[in-house]
Design a protein around this motif. Structure first.
Motif, mmCIF file in Angstrom:
data_model
loop_
_atom_site.group_PDB
_atom_site.id
_atom_site.type_symbol
_atom_site.label_atom_id
_atom_site.label_comp_id
_atom_site.label_asym_id
_atom_site.label_seq_id
_atom_site.Cartn_x
_atom_site.Cartn_y
_atom_site.Cartn_z
ATOM 1 N N LYS A 41 0.852 -1.209 0.000
ATOM 2 C CA LYS A 41 0.000 0.000 0.000
ATOM 3 C C LYS A 41 0.887 1.260 0.000
ATOM 4 C CE LYS A 41 -3.852 -2.437 0.948
ATOM 5 N NZ LYS A 41 -3.367 -3.719 0.412
ATOM 6 N N SER A 42 0.329 2.355 -0.523
ATOM 7 C CA SER A 42 1.073 3.615 -0.490
ATOM 8 C C SER A 42 0.076 4.757 -0.599
ATOM 9 C CB SER A 42 2.060 3.663 -1.659
ATOM 10 O OG SER A 42 2.476 4.996 -1.832
ATOM 11 N N PRO A 43 0.262 5.864 0.195
ATOM 12 C CA PRO A 43 -0.694 6.981 0.144
ATOM 13 C C PRO A 43 -0.608 7.747 -1.184
ATOM 14 C CG PRO A 43 1.171 7.477 1.587
ATOM 15 C CD PRO A 43 1.304 6.047 1.212
ATOM 16 N N ILE A 44 0.542 7.670 -1.869
ATOM 17 C CA ILE A 44 0.664 8.410 -3.135
ATOM 18 C C ILE A 44 0.040 7.564 -4.242
ATOM 19 C CG2 ILE A 44 2.308 9.504 -4.724
ATOM 20 C CD1 ILE A 44 4.323 9.202 -2.244
ATOM 21 N N LYS A 47 2.262 5.963 -6.954
ATOM 22 C CA LYS A 47 3.112 4.898 -6.403
ATOM 23 C C LYS A 47 2.278 3.638 -6.176
ATOM 24 C CE LYS A 47 7.142 4.005 -4.083
ATOM 25 N NZ LYS A 47 7.558 2.825 -4.805
ATOM 26 N N ARG A 48 1.076 3.853 -5.626
ATOM 27 C CA ARG A 48 0.180 2.724 -5.347
ATOM 28 C C ARG A 48 -0.138 1.979 -6.655
ATOM 29 N NH1 ARG A 48 -2.164 -1.346 -3.269
ATOM 30 N NH2 ARG A 48 -4.423 -1.434 -3.047
ATOM 31 N N ILE A 49 -0.401 2.739 -7.735
ATOM 32 C CA ILE A 49 -0.728 2.110 -9.010
ATOM 33 C C ILE A 49 0.483 1.324 -9.532
ATOM 34 C CG2 ILE A 49 -1.258 2.578 -11.444
ATOM 35 C CD1 ILE A 49 -3.061 4.852 -10.458
ATOM 36 N N ALA A 50 1.656 1.932 -9.402
ATOM 37 C CA ALA A 50 2.881 1.246 -9.851
ATOM 38 C C ALA A 50 3.073 -0.063 -9.094
ATOM 39 C CB ALA A 50 4.084 2.154 -9.653
ATOM 40 N N ASN A 51 2.827 -0.024 -7.762
ATOM 41 C CA ASN A 51 2.962 -1.242 -6.950
ATOM 42 C C ASN A 51 2.000 -2.324 -7.422
ATOM 43 O OD1 ASN A 51 4.856 0.014 -5.459
ATOM 44 N ND2 ASN A 51 3.571 0.378 -3.654
ATOM 45 N N ILE A 52 0.743 -1.916 -7.668
ATOM 46 C CA ILE A 52 -0.262 -2.897 -8.096
ATOM 47 C C ILE A 52 0.171 -3.524 -9.429
ATOM 48 C CG2 ILE A 52 -2.647 -3.216 -8.861
ATOM 49 C CD1 ILE A 52 -3.457 -0.979 -6.936
ATOM 50 N N ILE A 53 0.585 -2.661 -10.365
ATOM 51 C CA ILE A 53 0.986 -3.158 -11.691
ATOM 52 C C ILE A 53 2.139 -4.145 -11.560
ATOM 53 C CG2 ILE A 53 2.141 -2.461 -13.835
ATOM 54 C CD1 ILE A 53 0.414 -0.029 -13.947
ATOM 55 N N GLU A 54 3.138 -3.759 -10.762
ATOM 56 C CA GLU A 54 4.329 -4.586 -10.557
ATOM 57 C C GLU A 54 3.936 -5.955 -9.995
ATOM 58 O OE1 GLU A 54 8.215 -5.639 -10.415
ATOM 59 O OE2 GLU A 54 7.367 -3.866 -11.384
ATOM 60 N N HIS A 55 3.146 -5.919 -8.927
ATOM 61 C CA HIS A 55 2.753 -7.140 -8.229
ATOM 62 C C HIS A 55 1.919 -8.033 -9.143
ATOM 63 C CE1 HIS A 55 1.931 -9.439 -4.538
ATOM 64 N NE2 HIS A 55 0.766 -9.705 -5.099
ATOM 65 N N MET A 56 0.951 -7.387 -9.817
ATOM 66 C CA MET A 56 0.031 -8.159 -10.662
ATOM 67 C C MET A 56 0.789 -8.831 -11.813
ATOM 68 S SD MET A 56 -3.203 -6.791 -12.808
ATOM 69 C CE MET A 56 -2.315 -5.672 -13.845
ATOM 70 N N THR A 57 1.699 -8.072 -12.448
ATOM 71 C CA THR A 57 2.424 -8.642 -13.589
ATOM 72 C C THR A 57 3.188 -9.888 -13.161
ATOM 73 O OG1 THR A 57 2.719 -6.376 -14.349
ATOM 74 C CG2 THR A 57 3.978 -8.051 -15.500
ATOM 75 N N TYR A 58 3.858 -9.791 -12.005
ATOM 76 C CA TYR A 58 4.662 -10.941 -11.576
ATOM 77 C C TYR A 58 3.784 -12.126 -11.178
ATOM 78 C CZ TYR A 58 8.521 -13.572 -9.638
ATOM 79 O OH TYR A 58 9.452 -14.549 -9.406
#
Length: 754
Positions: A41-44, A47-58
């Protein structure tokens, strides 16, 4: 959402590679929701979207790769990287097409001439295609001007690790380097593509996904079956039962097919009520039962929480898609490489088996059989250089050989020692040889047995190849420890092949990956440029019709043959060749003319024409044409005549008159070895030279003469695929090494290297 759609459409596209790779939108959305919940999770917001994309892709990558066969895992990763980069505008569509097609659709005569002979025709075509891209616009000039620099770079062992010639080293990023390597060295394409994946996606995408059965089980629920896709020499039954034991769950199994449905039904009912695992093996043999099975799982009201359904199946076109879409799929393949193979074999050896015989020869012999077992499997990946026909050697062959050696040592007279002729015969002709149908493969297997199984194997100096010895150990753990210390990557020389064999294997791997990607590209009408698909093909058809030579006039042919003497053997053969050529010309001409009419809409586009259109656009040969071009030649036998031969020192141009007896044969290529022209003997191949043109050979016939055992009897094949249909005859070649050396190298003569 954009990343999600890329991933989803890529996963669904994989079903075109193999019909078992089916994934439903529901499964995908499940993964999508999990990524939302589990990513950091991230308040920005960004950043939050980037984290989701990263996690989901992997997560999606791991989930999908687990259900793919080894050969398709890399292809999937590469496609994933390319698609993401195309969407980020890092890679243009035409660069993507250049990567997968190369210069296959160009005509050498219409291209600028090659600056020098050492550049292969195919390489030059690839470079011409490459020079159409902006970044490579001057690549042809650069090579013509600094041809020596390029040759030095090309001759390096791993060119992709070396700095590129001219200013390219600084100006090209990882993907553009991949384009250049693909044009020059097809065998290094995969290695460079790995570097590109690491560069664009990160380290964790380049390493394979190891199968973790326990994790897979944790993801499942009572109504989600787990399907294992079977392949040569793999069976997950033992691993599944072992996992059940560890989790204290009982596993019961039934092999489907031949009226076993009754038992399967009973097993399902019991386990669904009482819990436990049901394993249905070989489900491709009971496809009728599958639909009923699916209804049972979906419609049964209450299912015990501990119930799981495991299934194993081979690839089958009629396997129900819905069942594949609702289940978790995984592939369990035998590991690649000698170390992994030996590990797997010794993982199945118990200490009791190791101590079963007190005779000193027992443990070394057991290790040698395990080594042979891995070698015969590993040689398969080298294509016709390894085995003419890829056999499915499996655990049963190994067990039978071990049992035989155990019995042989029990009955052995200690004074006389091991009877090597018996051991070699049993391995080469019966235990492993029983599967082998090709005479030259039988010769290879007997040679392996002869070279490795002898009194020498107990000596201190014995090794299979430098660095691969027979360890002296007393426990299974000691053996596993020694095996772990072997190299991760085996040089082809360990199996008796020349290091060049690896080039053949790597090039084939790269070609398969790129051809598969090309085959699953959407067949839409525009190729990203201004021209439609049809317009491109129409232009190609015009071009080919212009170059197509006119047909033969039957009367003219007859007249000319009359003059030449119609019954001379070569002229009879010539007449047949002309008839065949005429058929090919007529077929190609009619296809192209009809294709143009169909594109204009004058006639209806038939199935054959549609195939021709797709193939021509993809720079492949239409299937209808291939049928006409292959042919089988049935020989005749002169029972007691033997072919004899002598290799001359001449090339084709040195010859002005026919020999007094026999015929001169030229244009044969030697594969797997080189030829020493001065001493007229076989030598090792030069690095990176896969085929060497032989000098003229005089072949003549004699009445039965005795073969000289010191010569290597070298088979001649019409094509690189070495089957009985392509086999012509054998010639004897002189050699300094023992002939066995060349048997292991897989040396043969080919009429054609394409």
């Amino acid at each position: 959402a954009t990343r999600g759609s890329i991933l989803y459409f890529l996963i669904t596209e994989m079903r075109l590679v193999n019909e078992m790779y089916q994934t439903s939108l529901r499964q995908f959305l499940g993964l999508f929701d999990l990524s939302l919940a589990r990513s950091v999770k991230s308040p920005i917001t960004s950043k939050r979207i980037a984290n989701i994309i990263e996690h989901m892709t992997y997560e999606v990558y791991k989930y999908t790769a687990r259900g793919l066969y080894e050969e398709h895992k890399f292809l999937f990763t590469l496609l994933l990287t390319l698609k993401i980069d195309i969407q980020r505008n890092r890679v243009k569509h035409e660069e993507f097409l250049t990567l997968i097609k190369g210069g296959a659709s160009l005509d050498l005569k219409a291209c600028p001439p090659k600056p020098s002979k050492w550049i292969l025709d195919m390489t030059w075509l690839n470079l011409v295609e490459l020079s159409k891209l902006r970044q490579f616009s001057d690549v042809l000039d650069q090579i013509s001007r600094n041809e020596k620099m390029w040759k030095i770079w090309f001759d390096k062992e791993n060119p992709e690790e070396e700095p590129l010639p001219n200013a390219y080293d600084k100006s090209l990023d990882c993907f553009r380097r991949l384009l250049l390597i693909r044009a020059w060295c097809p065998d290094r394409t995969i290695a460079q593509a790995r570097k590109y994946i690491v560069d664009a996606m990160g380290e964790n995408y380049a390493e394979g996904v190891l199968l973790d059965l326990e994790k897979t089980w944790e993801e499942s629920d009572p109504r989600t079956p787990l399907i294992c896709l079977l392949s040569m020499g793999s069976d997950p039954t033992d691993s599944i039962i072992a996992l059940g034991k560890r989790l204290k769950i009982e596993t019961r199994y039934v092999s489907v097919g031949q009226g076993q449905e009754v038992h399967a039904r009973k097993l399902l009912q019991q386990t669904m009520v009482n819990g436990g695992w049901a394993l249905l093996q070989n489900c491709h043999l009971g496809l009728d039962f599958m639909d009923e099975l699916m209804d049972t799982i979906v419609e049964t009201e209450t299912v015990h929480d501990a119930f799981r359904l495991w299934m194993t199946t081979e690839v089958h076109k009629q396997f129900p898609i819905t069942l594949l879409q609702m289940s978790i799929k995984f592939a369990n393949e035998p590991p690649q490489g000698l170390r992994a193979g030996l590990k797997r074999t010794y993982g199945g050896v118990s200490q009791d088996l190791l101590d079963v015989s007190a005779v000193a020869q027992w443990k070394p012999l057991l290790y040698a059989v395990a080594f042979l077992h891995s070698t015969v499997q590993e040689r398969r990946k080298f294509g016709p250089l390894g085995w003419n026909i890829p056999y499915e050697f499996n655990q049963a062959d190994f067990n039978a050989t071990v049992q035989f050696i155990q019995n042989h040592l029990d009955d052995m007279d200690l004074k006389k020692g091991v009877s090597w002729t018996t051991v070699r015969y049993m391995i080469g002709e019966i235990q492993y040889g029983g599967r082998v149908t090709d005479d030259y493969d039988k010769r290879l297997l007997n040679t392996l047995a002869k070279v490795w199984f002898s009194e020498n194997m107990f000596g201190p100096d014995f090794n299979f190849y430098q660095g691969y010895n027979i360890p002296k150990c007393s426990t299974v753990d000691n053996y596993l420890h020694y095996i772990q210390s072997l190299p991760t990557y085996d040089s082809p020389e360990v199996f008796g092949l020349h290091p060049n064999a690896d080039i053949t294997y790597q090039s084939k791997l790269a070609k398969d990956v790129l051809d598969t990607i090309l085959g699953i590209q959407p067949k839409d009408s525009s190729g990203g440029g201004d021209e439609t698909r049809e317009a491109v093909v129409a232009r190609l058809a015009d071009d080919m019709l212009e170059k197509l030579p006119p047909g033969y006039g039957p009367f003219e042919v007859k007249e000319r043959l009359q003059k030449m003497g119609p019954f001379q053997p070569m002229n009879i053969f010539l007449r047949q060749e002309i008839d065949r050529m005429q058929r090919v010309l007529t077929l190609v001409r009619s296809t192209l003319t009809e294709l143009k009419l169909a594109i204009d809409g004058t006639i209806i586009m038939s199935e054959n024409l549609r195939d021709a259109l797709n193939c021509m656009f993809d720079a492949r040969i239409p299937a209808g044409w291939k049928k006409e071009i292959t042919r089988a030649n049935k020989g005749w036998a002169l029972d007691n005549m033997v072919l004899c031969n002598e290799v001359t020192k001449w090339m084709k141009d040195d010859i002005s008159a026919p020999p007094t007896e026999g015929v001169y044969v030229y244009g044969l290529y030697l594969e797997g070895a080189g030829w020493d022209k001065r001493n007229m003997k076989l030598t090792e191949s030069k690095p990176k030279v896969l085929f060497e043109l032989m000098p003229v050979i005089r072949i003549y016939a004699e009445n039965n003469t005795v073969r000289d055992p010191r010569l290597y009897s070298c088979p001649i094949y019409k094509k690189p695929v070495r089957t009985d249909l392509n086999y012509i005859a054998a010639v004897d070649l002189r050699t300094t090494q023992v002939p066995e050396h060349w048997v292991l190298r897989g040396v043969a003569l080919l009429c054609d290297v394409k």
